[in-house]
Write an enzyme that holds these catalytic residues in place. Structure first.
Site, mmCIF file in Angstrom:
data_model
loop_
_atom_site.group_PDB
_atom_site.id
_atom_site.type_symbol
_atom_site.label_atom_id
_atom_site.label_comp_id
_atom_site.label_asym_id
_atom_site.label_seq_id
_atom_site.Cartn_x
_atom_site.Cartn_y
_atom_site.Cartn_z
ATOM 1 N N HIS A 118 10.465 11.138 28.144
ATOM 2 C CA HIS A 118 10.259 10.015 29.062
ATOM 3 C C HIS A 118 11.441 9.860 30.019
ATOM 4 C CE1 HIS A 118 10.178 5.423 29.616
ATOM 5 N NE2 HIS A 118 9.095 5.872 30.229
ATOM 6 N N ARG A 119 11.227 10.133 31.284
ATOM 7 C CA ARG A 119 12.290 10.147 32.310
ATOM 8 C C ARG A 119 13.362 11.191 31.957
ATOM 9 N NH1 ARG A 119 13.254 3.518 32.518
ATOM 10 N NH2 ARG A 119 11.068 2.984 32.165
ATOM 11 N N GLU A 143 8.085 13.524 31.509
ATOM 12 C CA GLU A 143 7.497 12.417 32.277
ATOM 13 C C GLU A 143 8.516 11.967 33.302
ATOM 14 O OE1 GLU A 143 6.572 8.080 33.189
ATOM 15 O OE2 GLU A 143 8.428 8.976 32.480
ATOM 16 N N ASP A 194 8.938 9.519 37.290
ATOM 17 C CA ASP A 194 8.360 8.501 38.179
ATOM 18 C C ASP A 194 8.657 8.899 39.617
ATOM 19 O OD1 ASP A 194 7.881 6.464 35.922
ATOM 20 O OD2 ASP A 194 10.030 6.851 35.763
ATOM 21 N N HIS A 216 12.727 5.365 38.659
ATOM 22 C CA HIS A 216 11.788 4.443 38.022
ATOM 23 C C HIS A 216 11.629 3.120 38.767
ATOM 24 C CE1 HIS A 216 10.590 1.175 35.301
ATOM 25 N NE2 HIS A 216 9.702 2.073 34.885
ATOM 26 N N GLU A 242 4.273 10.321 37.174
ATOM 27 C CA GLU A 242 3.747 8.959 37.299
ATOM 28 C C GLU A 242 3.939 8.485 38.731
ATOM 29 O OE1 GLU A 242 5.343 5.877 34.697
ATOM 30 O OE2 GLU A 242 4.328 4.352 35.906
ATOM 31 N N LYS A 278 4.461 5.791 41.172
ATOM 32 C CA LYS A 278 4.981 4.415 41.057
ATOM 33 C C LYS A 278 4.457 3.594 42.242
ATOM 34 C CE LYS A 278 7.471 3.063 37.586
ATOM 35 N NZ LYS A 278 6.660 3.301 36.460
ATOM 36 N N ASP A 301 11.594 8.740 24.516
ATOM 37 C CA ASP A 301 12.960 8.863 25.047
ATOM 38 C C ASP A 301 13.778 9.844 24.205
ATOM 39 O OD1 ASP A 301 12.539 6.807 26.959
ATOM 40 O OD2 ASP A 301 13.077 5.257 25.499
HETATM 41 O O1 G3P Z 1 4.420 7.001 31.635
HETATM 42 C C1 G3P Z 1 4.802 6.192 30.574
HETATM 43 C C2 G3P Z 1 5.761 5.127 31.023
HETATM 44 O O2 G3P Z 1 6.764 5.732 31.796
HETATM 45 C C3 G3P Z 1 5.102 4.043 31.807
HETATM 46 O O3 G3P Z 1 5.947 2.986 32.074
HETATM 47 O O4 G3P Z 1 7.630 1.688 33.279
HETATM 48 O O5 G3P Z 1 8.376 3.557 31.817
HETATM 49 O O6 G3P Z 1 7.238 4.042 33.964
HETATM 50 P P1 G3P Z 1 7.350 3.078 32.816
HETATM 51 MG MG MG Z 2 7.094 6.210 33.896
#
Ligand code: G3P
Ligand code: MG
Length: 244
Positions: free
Chosen positions: A9-10, A36, A38, A51, A111, A113, A231
């Site tokens: 995640h990120r 993942e 953004d 993000h 993702e 945004k 994460d």
């Molecule tokens: O893609 C999963 C998650 O990243 C969604 O929420 O706010 O972390 O981008 P956020």
């Molecule tokens: Mg995200």
């Protein structure tokens, strides 16, 4: 369970500054098989990975991403807020991540945004770049903006999409079908084993987020999810190795 995608995640965002090349590289070292990230648009229409819609938390800049040119954003430090060791990290462009994924099998979850700022043309730009890199089969586009996901599918039926959502959607696999979406990117607490089974029967994949607790990872693996967004890709990698 061998094919469960380990989405960082990120990037590896607990030990590196999120959404930087350092975080993406570290994730791969730790066993991530997916990343993942953004994506947002600069004032002059370039795709950058960050993000928040504003620069304040994760860079040395202030104000909205959309109000700055790429040249201005490239001047910012996106690492020192996290730790001095990362001073000099920059906001990456989408290309840099696609370049990293090219040649390997890493799945990239992009993702969009565009829930708060309705970036015009974001869908077309992302899709064009993914196609340029020949990575259509390795990408899942997700968003909380489901109109945007439908548009993506209309432009690029060959690229997978995943609906992001937080709470108790009714039969999300059926709803995803109305958008021709391929995957359910659900907040992890909204995922029950019977939902995973029903989604599978409907041909939809589950990729819950953001799962950091090993017990919760185990619960979801047992339920049969197709990927987990975390994460801590190292924790998930260890669990997946145990299951083999
Ligand atoms: O893609 C999963 C998650 O990243 C969604 O929420 O706010 O972390 O981008 P956020
Ligand atoms: Mg995200």
């Amino acid at each position: 369970m061998g094919n469960v995608v380990n989405f960082a995640h990120r990037g590896s965002s607990k030990i590196c500054p999120e959404n930087t090349m350092a975080a993406f590289r570290k994730a791969l070292e730790q066993g991530a098989t997916g990343i993942e990230t953004d994506v947002q648009l600069t004032k002059d229409g370039h795709m950058v990975l960050i993000h928040d819609e504003t620069l304040n938390r994760t860079t040395t800049g202030t104000g909205w991403v959309k109000d700055h040119t790429l040249e201005e954003l490239k001047e910012l430090d996106a690492g020192s807020w996290f730790h001095p060791d990362f001073r000099g990290e920059r906001l990456p462009q989408l290309d840099e991540l696609l370049e990293l994924a090219k040649g390997g099998g890493t799945i990239i979850n992009i993702e969009l945004k565009n829930g708060v700022v309705p970036y015009e043309g974001l869908e077309e730009k992302v899709i064009q770049r993914v196609r340029d890199y020949g990575l259509s089969g390795q990408v899942v586009i997700s968003s909380f903006n489901h109109y945007s996901l439908l548009l993506c599918k209309q432009i690029a039926p060959e690229i997978r999409t995943g609906i992001l959502y937080m709470e108790g959607l009714y039969e999300p696999w059926a709803y995803a079908g109305t958008l021709q979406a391929d995957a359910l990117h659900a907040y992890h607490r909204a995922v029950l084993p019977e939902f995973v089974a029903a989604a599978k029967a409907a041909g939809k994949a589950y990729h819950p987020f953001t799962v950091n607790d090993p017990d919760e990872m185990r619960r979801l693996l047992q339920a049969g999810v197709d990927g987990i967004i975390t994460d801590y890709p190292d924790r998930l990698d260890a669990l997946l190795a145990e299951e083999k």
